[in-house]
Design a protein around this motif. Sequence first.
Motif, short mmCIF file in Angstrom:
data_model
loop_
_atom_site.label_atom_id
_atom_site.label_comp_id
_atom_site.label_asym_id
_atom_site.label_seq_id
_atom_site.Cartn_x
_atom_site.Cartn_y
_atom_site.Cartn_z
N ASP A 25 0.83 -1.09 -0.38
CA ASP A 25 -0.10 0.09 -0.01
C ASP A 25 0.94 1.21 0.04
N ARG A 26 1.97 1.44 0.77
CA ARG A 26 2.80 2.64 0.97
C ARG A 26 3.47 2.54 -0.47
N LEU A 27 3.98 1.85 -1.10
CA LEU A 27 4.64 1.95 -2.35
C LEU A 27 3.89 2.42 -3.44
N LYS A 28 2.73 1.73 -3.54
CA LYS A 28 1.78 2.14 -4.49
C LYS A 28 1.24 3.47 -4.34
N ALA A 29 1.05 3.88 -3.09
CA ALA A 29 0.51 5.27 -3.03
C ALA A 29 1.61 6.22 -3.22
N ALA A 30 3.00 5.80 -3.51
CA ALA A 30 4.01 6.77 -3.78
C ALA A 30 4.09 6.86 -5.05
N GLY A 31 3.38 5.95 -6.03
CA GLY A 31 3.49 6.20 -7.35
C GLY A 31 4.60 5.34 -8.01
N GLY A 32 5.32 4.61 -7.31
CA GLY A 32 6.68 3.98 -8.10
C GLY A 32 6.05 2.63 -8.69
N VAL A 33 7.21 2.08 -9.31
CA VAL A 33 7.06 0.44 -10.06
C VAL A 33 7.02 -0.48 -8.96
N THR A 34 5.70 -0.92 -8.74
CA THR A 34 5.48 -1.89 -7.65
C THR A 34 4.56 -3.22 -8.15
N GLY A 35 5.05 -4.32 -7.82
CA GLY A 35 4.30 -5.42 -8.03
C GLY A 35 3.17 -5.74 -7.11
N ASP A 36 2.99 -7.10 -7.13
CA ASP A 36 1.97 -7.56 -5.97
C ASP A 36 2.59 -8.51 -5.20
N VAL A 37 2.13 -8.79 -4.10
CA VAL A 37 2.64 -9.85 -3.03
C VAL A 37 2.52 -11.07 -3.84
N ILE A 38 3.70 -11.91 -4.12
CA ILE A 38 3.48 -13.31 -4.30
C ILE A 38 4.34 -14.20 -3.83
N GLU A 39 4.12 -15.39 -3.83
CA GLU A 39 4.98 -16.34 -3.22
C GLU A 39 6.07 -16.84 -4.22
N VAL A 40 7.24 -16.79 -3.87
CA VAL A 40 8.59 -17.22 -4.82
C VAL A 40 9.35 -18.07 -3.80
N GLY A 57 8.61 -20.37 -1.92
CA GLY A 57 7.97 -20.60 -0.61
C GLY A 57 7.98 -19.36 0.41
N ARG A 58 8.64 -18.36 0.02
CA ARG A 58 8.08 -16.99 0.66
C ARG A 58 7.53 -16.24 0.01
N LEU A 59 6.64 -15.46 0.94
CA LEU A 59 5.99 -14.11 0.48
C LEU A 59 6.92 -12.84 -0.05
N THR A 60 6.91 -12.35 -1.34
CA THR A 60 7.51 -11.51 -1.72
C THR A 60 6.96 -10.32 -2.43
N LEU A 61 7.45 -9.09 -2.64
CA LEU A 61 7.02 -7.96 -3.15
C LEU A 61 7.81 -7.26 -3.98
N PRO A 62 7.95 -7.47 -5.24
CA PRO A 62 9.10 -6.84 -6.11
C PRO A 62 8.58 -5.07 -6.31
N PHE A 63 9.71 -4.50 -6.41
CA PHE A 63 9.50 -2.93 -6.53
C PHE A 63 10.61 -2.31 -7.12
N GLU A 64 10.70 -1.04 -7.50
CA GLU A 64 11.84 -0.46 -7.91
C GLU A 64 11.90 1.07 -7.43
N ASP A 65 13.12 1.56 -7.21
CA ASP A 65 13.47 3.00 -6.93
C ASP A 65 13.34 3.69 -7.93
N GLY A 66 13.39 5.23 -7.91
CA GLY A 66 13.40 6.15 -8.76
C GLY A 66 14.02 6.04 -10.01
N GLU A 67 15.39 5.23 -10.00
CA GLU A 67 16.31 5.07 -10.87
C GLU A 67 16.36 3.76 -11.60
N GLY A 68 15.26 2.95 -11.24
CA GLY A 68 15.18 1.50 -11.84
C GLY A 68 15.86 0.54 -11.02
#
Length: 317
Positions: free
Chosen positions: A94-109, A111-122
Motif C-alpha cells: 500500500d505504501r509503495l503504490k501510494a507513492a506511485g512507483g514501480v511496484t508489483g503484487d505480493v506473490i510467493e516465490v 516458498g516465501r512471500l515477496t513484493l518486487p519494486f523499483e526505486d526512482g532510478e530503476g
Amino acid sequence: MQLTGIHHLTAISAKPRENLAFYTGLLGMRLVKKTVNQDDVSAYHLFYADGRANPGTDLTFFDFPAAPERRGANSISRTGLRVAGEKALGFWRDRLKAAGGVTGDVIEVDGRLTLPFEDGEGQRLVLVDDGGVDASSPWERSTVPAEHQIRGLGPIVLTVHDLPRTALVLTEVMNMRRVRDYAAHGAQIHVFAMGEAKDENNPATELHVLEDKASPMAGQGAGGVHHVAFRTPDEAQYHAWTQRLNELRVRNSGEIDRFYFRSLYFREPNGILFEIATDGPGFATDEPMETLGEKLALPPFLEPRRSAIEAGLKPIG
C-alpha cells in the motif's frame, strides 16, 4: 571456514538527493554513514541500514553521474530486503503504490512471500518475508512503524551467462552449499547458502543464481549494482580468506582497510564483483551511535583533505 551471510550491497545512483529521500523517507531506513568513495573522493558513499548499523543490513550507494544501467546478464539483478510477515508486506504494498512507483503484487516465490519494486532510478528490489529468523534493530526515528521496518539484506539474485563456472567458485572457493532449485518467472533459479547447514532457509545467507545465455551482457550504470559483499566475522578469518584466494590463484585486490571494515575484492568467472568484508570495527568507530550519518565522516587517512573534499561535494541534505 564459512562466510556467514550477506554483509552489504553497493549500488549506483546518479541522483543522490533523490536517493537519500527515497531510502530514508519512503523506505524508512537509517542513513548510518555519509562518507565518500575512498577511491574517488568526488563521489558520496551513502550507507543505509537498520537502527544499530548491524552488518548484513547495509544497502549502500556510490554517487556516480552515470547513464542508466543497461540490463542484461553477468550482473546482480535484484536485491532482497527482509521484512517480517504478511502484514508487513501488505503495509509496504500500500505504501509503495501510494507513492506511485514501480511496484508489483505480493506473490510467493521459493516458498516465501515477496513484493518486487523499483526505486526512482530503476534499482530492482524485492521485499521478502524472512519469517523473523534473525533479531532486528528498528530505528526509533524511522518514518515506518518498527514492526514493518526493513530488517536487513537477502537474498541477492545474480544473472549469469555460465552457471557452472559461477557455481564452481561459490562451492569450491567460497564454501557455499547448493541447497535447492526453484522456478520463477519462467526460469530456473539455483540457491546457494552460506554458514552452517543448521542455518538453512535464512534469506540473509542466500545467493540465488539464474542462468541466462541469451541476454547480452549488462552495462553498469545508475539504477544498477556495483558489487555484493559477504560477511566474515573477524580478522583472523579475513586473513585466511586472503590466503585461500592466493593459494587457489584467484586474482584479487589484496587486503584493503576501509576503516569501518576490512575488504577483499575479486571477480567471479562471469565478471561480477565480489567482496569479503569483516563485521567490524563498525560504523560507530568514529561517530556516536546516536548521531550516525548526520555529518560527513571521513576515515583518518582522508581527514587532512576534508576541506577540499567537502568543497567538491554537492549538498544533499
